[in-house]
Motif scaffolding. Structure first.
Motif, PDB file in Angstrom:
ATOM      1  N   LEU A 365      85.522  69.547  86.509  1.00 53.84           N
ATOM      2  CA  LEU A 365      84.781  68.299  86.315  1.00 53.84           C
ATOM      3  C   LEU A 365      84.541  68.024  84.831  1.00 53.84           C
ATOM      4  O   LEU A 365      84.633  66.871  84.380  1.00 53.84           O
ATOM      5  CB  LEU A 365      83.453  68.364  87.063  1.00 53.84           C
ATOM      6  CG  LEU A 365      83.539  68.286  88.593  1.00 53.84           C
ATOM      7  CD1 LEU A 365      82.164  68.505  89.209  1.00 53.84           C
ATOM      8  CD2 LEU A 365      84.117  66.944  89.040  1.00 53.84           C
ATOM      9  N   VAL A 389      87.350  64.727  92.258  1.00 55.69           N
ATOM     10  CA  VAL A 389      86.006  64.148  92.260  1.00 55.69           C
ATOM     11  C   VAL A 389      85.476  64.016  93.685  1.00 55.69           C
ATOM     12  O   VAL A 389      84.320  64.364  93.977  1.00 55.69           O
ATOM     13  CB  VAL A 389      86.005  62.785  91.551  1.00 55.69           C
ATOM     14  CG1 VAL A 389      84.671  62.071  91.742  1.00 55.69           C
ATOM     15  CG2 VAL A 389      86.289  62.967  90.058  1.00 55.69           C
ATOM     16  N   ALA A 404      79.766  65.169  89.966  1.00 57.27           N
ATOM     17  CA  ALA A 404      80.929  64.504  90.556  1.00 57.27           C
ATOM     18  C   ALA A 404      80.608  63.062  90.908  1.00 57.27           C
ATOM     19  O   ALA A 404      81.438  62.155  90.711  1.00 57.27           O
ATOM     20  CB  ALA A 404      81.393  65.268  91.788  1.00 57.27           C
TER      21      ALA A 404
END
Length: 416
Positions: A365, A389, A404
């Motif tokens: 991420l 994601v 996310a």
């Protein structure tokens, strides 16, 4: 209407297994092939398709969507309440203008073609803008309609064979730039039209560099069409390399670079097939070709250079699902700065895929955040980034879910 036609996944409220079978069949995959690509067995695929096994978890669904190259996750899940485009973007605002220019019939125009030197200058400026602008589709989408029309006019108004060939080479490169704009837009027919016209213009030009660039892009289009397109990707790639090979001992940097880029693409396709030795062999050959180029050389279309080979190594490892190797290659490549913003963002996305394969979702991420900083438009249209994601938005870790979700909002996948 033939009675044996494959049903449309949207025509009836089909269950997940039925949708999976329809989409698998459309891609020309057997159950064993799909199972192998997903890390499962053919009998597992049969069990899901027939309803004997329950719908798999999100992580597995996203992997199946990646393999089947579905345009929207709801094609596979049937859930129309959550529509998430994966491998096709939402459609750029300038797409209609570019499409109109591509589809415009060129004969009978009163448009006066600009001098070839002017077209070349404008085209070089468009490539430079693409590499430097974070929102590169905004920039090249504004330039493409006139470039397409003027490039066609230059071909039609050429007065000698040599002038016509030179104009065709420029037009081929204009179509190459167009393909970068059209890629991942919700108009597959337009993408193929642009790719085919680029190949035709390049062939008419008899220019080795133009032919190589058009083949490089056509190779990617076939490979990105899914497993059924891998043979076509290899065919055009390897045929073009065979054509270029005799020219390489005395080739210009641009011709050497496009041959190197095509050599890597052969490795990329092999990695997509899971052919480890072949993939790394082509990568090593491409690295040797890059070493013949000046250290500061950077191909304006393919980004092929000494600097890009580390990023290419990450891609090969990721496509081979070698998580640890992809992370190792990412660490080795991280010290090298890639000049192009969209290519740098693409590299960060590949790194993020590697981190996720290696069981490092937080690093994945964070790396996607770096990709967004480099070129927001690149990550917005990338299916692999969206897949990561989406998966982490369902993480058991509250902090990871929040991270996310914030990224999903930036990508336009969730409302703020």
């Amino acid at each position: 209407m033939p009675t044996d036609a494959a049903p449309d996944p949207y025509s009836d409220p089909l269950v997940f297994g039925q949708r999976l079978q329809i989409l698998r069949t459309r891609r020309g995959l057997t159950r064993d092939q799909l199972g192998g690509l997903a890390g499962r067995s053919g009998s597992w695929v049969k069990g899901v398709e027939t309803g004997r096994l329950k719908t798999p978890k999100l992580q597995v669904i996203l992997r199946l969507a990646e393999i089947l190259r579905v345009r929207d996750l709801s094609e596979l899940t049937g859930d129309q309440s959550v529509r998430v485009s994966l491998f096709a973007g939402p459609g750029h605002a300038r797409l209609p203008e570019v499409k109109a220019a591509v589809e415009c019939f060129p004969y009978g125009t009163d448009r006066t073609a600009p001098p070839s030197a002017e077209l070349r200058f404008r085209l070089a400026g468009a490539w430079a803008a693409r590499h430097s602008a974070p929102h590169h589709r905004d920039v090249i989408g504004a330039l493409l309609p006139d470039l397409i029309r003027d490039g066609r006019a230059a071909v039609l108004q050429a007065e000698t064979v040599e002038a016509r060939r030179a104009a065709q080479a420029v037009l081929a490169e204009v179509y190459s730039l167009s393909q970068f704009f059209v890629a991942y837009q919700p108009d597959a027919a337009l993408l193929w039209r642009v790719a085919e016209r680029g190949l035709i213009a390049a062939q008419e030009s008899e220019d080795p560099h133009a032919i190589g660039v058009a083949a490089w892009l056509a190779t990617q289009a076939h490979r990105d069409a899914g497993p059924a397109g891998l043979d076509a990707a290899d065919d055009i790639n390897l045929r073009t390399l065979a054509y270029l090979k005799p020219l390489l001992p005395e080739a210009s940097d641009d011709v050497l670079a496009i041959a190197g880029a095509l050599t890597f693409e052969a490795g990329y396709t092999a990695a997509r097939r899971g052919e480890t030795g072949t993939a790394w062999r082509y990568w090593d050959q491409a690295r040797s070709m890059a070493a013949r180029l000046h250290e500061d050389y950077y191909h304006p279309v393919t980004s092929f250079s000494q600097a890009i080979m580390g990023a290419h190594a990450v891609t090969v490892a990721v496509e081979l699902h070698q998580g640890g190797e992809s992370v190792r290659q990412a660490a080795a490549a991280d010290a090298v700065t890639i000049p192009s913003r969209p290519r740098r963002a693409r590299h960060r996305i590949e790194e993020a895929r590697g981190y996720q394969l290696d069981g490092q979702p937080d690093a994945a991420l964070a790396t996607l955040g770096q990709a967004h900083e480099a070129a927001p438009e690149t990550i917005r249209y990338n299916g692999y980034a969206k897949k990561i994601v989406l998966e982490e938005a369902e993480s058991k870790s509250p902090a990871r879910r929040r991270r996310a979700s914030r990224l999903a909002v930036k990508l336009g996948m969730l409302a703020a």
